[in-house]
Structures are given as C-alpha cells and as structure tokens.
Write a protein that holds these residues in place. Structure first.
Motif, PDB file in Angstrom:
ATOM      1  N   ALA A 156       0.833  -1.211   0.000  1.00 42.74           N
ATOM      2  CA  ALA A 156       0.000   0.000   0.000  1.00 42.74           C
ATOM      3  C   ALA A 156       0.858   1.247   0.000  1.00 42.74           C
ATOM      4  O   ALA A 156       1.984   1.266   0.523  1.00 42.74           O
ATOM      5  CB  ALA A 156      -0.924   0.006   1.216  1.00 42.74           C
ATOM      6  N   GLY A 157       0.307   2.320  -0.592  1.00 41.19           N
ATOM      7  CA  GLY A 157       0.982   3.604  -0.622  1.00 41.19           C
ATOM      8  C   GLY A 157       0.736   4.405   0.641  1.00 41.19           C
ATOM      9  O   GLY A 157       0.004   3.979   1.547  1.00 41.19           O
ATOM     10  N   PRO A 158       1.313   5.597   0.698  1.00 42.00           N
ATOM     11  CA  PRO A 158       1.255   6.401   1.932  1.00 42.00           C
ATOM     12  C   PRO A 158      -0.145   6.911   2.278  1.00 42.00           C
ATOM     13  O   PRO A 158      -0.413   7.195   3.454  1.00 42.00           O
ATOM     14  CB  PRO A 158       2.199   7.567   1.625  1.00 42.00           C
ATOM     15  N   ASP A 159      -1.034   7.024   1.295  1.00 39.14           N
ATOM     16  CA  ASP A 159      -2.363   7.591   1.553  1.00 39.14           C
ATOM     17  C   ASP A 159      -3.433   6.539   1.838  1.00 39.14           C
ATOM     18  O   ASP A 159      -4.573   6.887   2.144  1.00 39.14           O
ATOM     19  CB  ASP A 159      -2.811   8.448   0.355  1.00 39.14           C
ATOM     20  N   TRP A 160      -3.088   5.272   1.736  1.00 39.36           N
ATOM     21  CA  TRP A 160      -4.112   4.224   1.882  1.00 39.36           C
ATOM     22  C   TRP A 160      -4.443   4.016   3.357  1.00 39.36           C
ATOM     23  O   TRP A 160      -3.560   3.850   4.198  1.00 39.36           O
ATOM     24  CB  TRP A 160      -3.620   2.923   1.268  1.00 39.36           C
ATOM     25  N   LYS A 161      -5.732   4.020   3.653  1.00 43.99           N
ATOM     26  CA  LYS A 161      -6.188   3.823   5.039  1.00 43.99           C
ATOM     27  C   LYS A 161      -7.285   2.750   5.097  1.00 43.99           C
ATOM     28  O   LYS A 161      -8.107   2.753   6.017  1.00 43.99           O
ATOM     29  CB  LYS A 161      -6.714   5.135   5.611  1.00 43.99           C
ATOM     30  N   GLY A 162      -7.280   1.856   4.142  1.00 43.43           N
ATOM     31  CA  GLY A 162      -8.312   0.826   4.078  1.00 43.43           C
ATOM     32  C   GLY A 162      -8.015  -0.347   4.996  1.00 43.43           C
ATOM     33  O   GLY A 162      -7.058  -0.355   5.774  1.00 43.43           O
ATOM     34  N   LYS A 163      -8.861  -1.356   4.871  1.00 40.28           N
ATOM     35  CA  LYS A 163      -8.725  -2.578   5.648  1.00 40.28           C
ATOM     36  C   LYS A 163      -8.297  -3.710   4.716  1.00 40.28           C
ATOM     37  O   LYS A 163      -8.866  -3.881   3.641  1.00 40.28           O
ATOM     38  CB  LYS A 163     -10.048  -2.923   6.329  1.00 40.28           C
ATOM     39  N   ALA A 164      -7.329  -4.480   5.145  1.00 43.42           N
ATOM     40  CA  ALA A 164      -6.862  -5.593   4.320  1.00 43.42           C
ATOM     41  C   ALA A 164      -7.939  -6.660   4.216  1.00 43.42           C
ATOM     42  O   ALA A 164      -8.591  -6.986   5.215  1.00 43.42           O
ATOM     43  CB  ALA A 164      -5.590  -6.186   4.900  1.00 43.42           C
ATOM     44  N   PRO A 165      -8.156  -7.233   3.034  1.00 36.68           N
ATOM     45  CA  PRO A 165      -9.146  -8.297   2.883  1.00 36.68           C
ATOM     46  C   PRO A 165      -8.677  -9.593   3.531  1.00 36.68           C
ATOM     47  O   PRO A 165      -7.506  -9.733   3.916  1.00 36.68           O
ATOM     48  CB  PRO A 165      -9.260  -8.443   1.364  1.00 36.68           C
ATOM     49  N   ASN A 166      -9.573 -10.530   3.649  1.00 37.59           N
ATOM     50  CA  ASN A 166      -9.219 -11.840   4.201  1.00 37.59           C
ATOM     51  C   ASN A 166      -8.154 -12.513   3.341  1.00 37.59           C
ATOM     52  O   ASN A 166      -8.126 -12.354   2.121  1.00 37.59           O
ATOM     53  CB  ASN A 166     -10.467 -12.732   4.272  1.00 37.59           C
ATOM     54  N   GLY A 167      -7.311 -13.292   3.995  1.00 37.09           N
ATOM     55  CA  GLY A 167      -6.298 -14.058   3.271  1.00 37.09           C
ATOM     56  C   GLY A 167      -4.977 -13.352   3.090  1.00 37.09           C
ATOM     57  O   GLY A 167      -4.034 -13.933   2.538  1.00 37.09           O
ATOM     58  N   ILE A 168      -4.871 -12.109   3.542  1.00 38.83           N
ATOM     59  CA  ILE A 168      -3.623 -11.354   3.398  1.00 38.83           C
ATOM     60  C   ILE A 168      -2.659 -11.717   4.527  1.00 38.83           C
ATOM     61  O   ILE A 168      -3.006 -11.669   5.710  1.00 38.83           O
ATOM     62  CB  ILE A 168      -3.887  -9.834   3.389  1.00 38.83           C
TER      63      ILE A 168
END
Length: 467
Positions: A156-168
């Motif tokens: 992920a880049g510096p601006d990403w604030k999401g949630k990782a999906p299952n399986g990561i």
C-alpha cells in the motif's frame, strides 16, 4: 570514474529574478538568495535526487517506455529472466549474476497491489526486495524475512487507510506510490532453469480491486505527467521538472520538512511546473557550480569505497544520509540490506595497486577465512569504469561456493584465479575471467550473512599479483 559520471551531470534550474510567486502552477524567480546559497542548495538537491533519477530510469524502461526491451506492458507486471545475467544486460550497474531476476514497477497511487508468492523448496533461496522511489529498502519477503511458505502481501501507498481483505499475510506500507520490486531466485545450475521458470511464473501482482472482484477505483490525477527519460535532460534546466514530477509520488517525511522548505527556495516543489526561461545566466552558473561540487564529492566517495554494507536499508537505518544513498545508487543500484546480503569487493590488489586485466592474480581464502553464509556466497567480475559483466570464452561471470566443479586445496584452502587467459585445464574450475586489458573490479555477495560478516569481524582477503 570520469566516464561513469560524464553522462550523469544533472542541472537544477533555480530562482533569482524577482520575488518568488506561483501562477498557473508555474514557479517564477526569487532574488533573495545569494549565488553561494543557490550553489549550496543545488549541491544538496542534486545529491538528494540522484538515487531517484536512476531508480526512475529503471521504472521508466520497465513500465512506461513501450520501445524499451525491458518493457513488460505497464505497471504491476513482473518481468522474469530464467537465466543468469550476461554482459548484454546493461540497464543496471554491477548486476547480480547468482539469482536471476523477477522485476516489477508498481504504482499504488490509486489502490494497493497484492504480491503473491508460492511455496518454494527449502534448499532454494529467494527474496522479494521492495524499494521505494527514494531507494529505501522498506520491506522484504523471502527465505530470510518470511520463509519459503506461500503468502499474499498487500503493498500500500502512503495515503491508503483501508482494511486488508481476508487471506492477506501482511500489509507492507510504502512512503512513496512508485515502488520497484527486485525479486531474486537462486538458480542451482543451467539445468535448473526449467524449475526456476515454474517458480517465477507463480509470482503475481494483483490490483486490490481485481483481488476483491470489484470495479476499478478512480485514477488519481497529477499536475505533471511522468517524464520521458532523456539522458540529455539531466544536463539542462529541464531536469527540475523531472524531479518535481517524481516528488508527486512521495510523501514529505517529518524529518525532511526543513530540507524540503530549503529546496523549495530554488524551485524544487512537487507537481509545480518550472520555467527555466525566467532565470538569468548568473543563476544557471550558480546551479552548475553546485552540481559540479555534488558530482565531485560523489565521485571521490565511490573511488574510495571499501565497504558498502551500511549503504542500503530503510530510512531509519540510513538516518537520512543522502550522500550514502547516492553512493549506493551509483555503485550498485538495488543493493540489499546487510541482514539480507553483504557486499564487499575491491578494485585494487594486496599492494593497493589498481587491478589490471594485463596482470594475473590469485584470490586465496584459507579454510578459516571462508565467510559464514546461511545460503551461499559468490564473487562477480566487472569491468571499469562501466561496472558491467566481462565477456569471456567460458561465459563465466561469477564464481563461489556453490559453483559446480569448484576445487578446494588439500589443506582446505580455496584459491580463485583472476586473469584474462585460462590458467590451464587443471585450474579452470576455479578461474574467474577478467578483462584482457584495462581496469576491473570484483564484488563478493554473501547471502544470509552470519554475525561475523554483518558486523565486519570477517574480512575478505586481497587479490595477489602473480608472475
């Protein structure tokens, strides 16, 4: 070294005409700076930007320039080579010959990318080195760091604030949106190429929306387009726009706030167009002087480089030493962090004389001098000043403890013959061919170095000139 750097002279264009102001995203001039200040800032900015320039050269060939032989169709796509490098491979200086590459330029401006790796047999070393645009080695996946088990890693880049999906397996965060992945997979011998290709085919880069079967996100817009790589631009005021374009893909680290403000005084600002016609001749001369001073310092450091172990790593480990970062890029772009691999070598012999192809040398390791490595080690030959592999009749560009047929002395010593012509049939198993004329150097790579190697307790022996 003069030839090496003659084409690397990069000109920064700066400000001195009237009070600095921005209009239509264009930088105009600033007379508040003395020429000495301009020179000093230009020197700093040249050294700061140097690694980014040549990192981008590789990214451009890999993902942007459709006419380049390295082009793979765009970002987020691997290009793998299942054979060892040859003298024809000249995109990267001091190229590695032990572990064929799987390389990819990644752009996470719009969304993260999933790196997927397969299960790999335990006796095969592999590594995925993640390098940000600055050339910091910000994360590792592979035998040492994560093991040889399969995994899925969200980059992920510096601006990403999401949630990782299952399986990561793990989230890997970069402080830049442009990233280069240098994958290396051990090739045991030429017959092993079939197995290597099978492994490399399983290295995947999957955009997050594809991984989740969702629609693609909106494309992020930048003020300046990615620049066309043109070596001549780096000797002219055009360069400043290249730097300003690349800086759009970075974040301003808190430790660089003052530095970035200083650079802004001479026009270095992310995403802002730079018009060189606004600047008088004395400004250009001050910039050229700063570039020359930066070049001279970098050149002198490379000429006297003995140990590169501390030149590669994270921002925290390098402690924002921008000169060391530039030295690393010039001496061996994409070098590993020392915990992954240690690099040493020489361009001089035991008597501190330049290694010359017209001479013959031996490199002797006593049985107590062999380096401790969890995986393996090797020595690779390069010509100078270009630092490319050396053509030779047996197509051998490196030699080490895993080279087929290498012979040890009865007492356990290991002797390599460094010379342009064959040392004789009985010794060819231990022959590393040199150029037949001119200067050369060799680099030793130790994969999975043990503490004595990492901490510089172990020392590599020097080459000895023989009759």
């Amino acid at each position: 070294m003069k030839k090496l750097f003659s084409y690397l002279i990069i000109a920064f264009v700066i400000t001195t005409a009237c009070k600095k102001e921005k209009t239509a995203n264009t930088i105009t001039a600033d007379t508040s700076l003395s020429t000495d200040s301009i020179t000093e800032i230009a020197k700093e900015a040249w050294i700061y930007g140097y690694p980014m320039f040549y990192n981008y050269k590789t990214i451009y060939a890999n993902a942007v320039n459709k006419d380049a032989k390295e082009f793979v169709g765009g970002f987020n796509k691997f290009k793998s080579i299942a054979v060892s490098a040859t003298p024809a491979d000249t995109l990267v200086v001091t190229i590695n010959n032990d572990t064929p590459y799987s390389m990819a330029a990644i752009n996470v401006s719009d969304e993260p990318v999933i790196l997927e790796v397969p299960k790999i047999e335990q006796d095969r070393y592999y590594v995925m080195q993640l390098v940000d645009l600055y050339t910091f080695n910000f994360e590792y996946v592979g035998s040492r760091a994560t093991g040889n088990q399969p995994g899925k890693y969200l980059i992920a880049g510096p601006d990403w604030k999401g949630k990782a999906p299952n399986g990561i397996t793990k989230v890997l965060k970069s402080e830049t949106s442009l990233i280069f992945v240098v994958g290396r997979t051990q090739l045991h011998n030429p017959k092993d190429a079939v197995n290597l290709k099978r492994i490399q085919a399983q290295y995947k880069l999957i955009p997050l929306h594809e991984y989740e079967n969702q629609a693609a996100p909106a494309e992020k817009k930048y003020n300046l387009a990615l620049p066309v790589w043109n070596e001549a631009d780096y000797s002219s005021p055009k360069f400043i726009n290249v730097l300003n374009s690349l800086l759009q893909y970075t974040t301003e680290d808190s430790s660089e706030k003052t530095l970035r403000a200083r650079f802004a005084k001479i026009g270095v600002q992310p995403g802002v167009n730079y018009d060189s016609s606004k600047y008088p001749p004395e400004t250009i001369k001050a910039i050229e002087k700063g570039i020359a001073e930066g070049k001279k310092e970098l050149e002198s450091k490379i000429d006297n480089l003995k140990d590169s172990g501390s030149l590669f790593g994270t921002r925290a480990s390098l402690k924002n030493n921008y000169l060391n970062r530039a030295i690393a890029a010039a001496a061996g772009l994409y070098g590993n962090t020392k915990e992954e691999a240690v690099y040493t070598g020489s361009s001089t012999d035991k008597d501190n004389q330049p290694l010359m192809g017209s001479n013959k040398y031996i490199l002797r390791f006593s049985k107590d001098e062999l380096p401790e490595a969890k995986y393996f080690w090797s020595i690779t030959m390069y010509n100078l000043p270009k630092r490319f592999l050396v053509s030779n009749p047996i197509s051998r560009y490196s030699i080490g403890n895993k080279t087929d047929g290498v012979k040890y002395e009865p007492n356990g010593d290991l002797v390599f013959y460094l010379q342009g012509d064959s040392p004789g049939k009985s010794k060819e198993s231990n022959w590393l061919p040199t150029p037949k004329s001119g200067r050369f150097m060799f680099v030793m790579r130790i994969y999975g170095p043990q503490p004595d190697v990492i901490n510089n307790v172990w020392k590599m022996p020097s080459a000895e000139k023989v009759k």
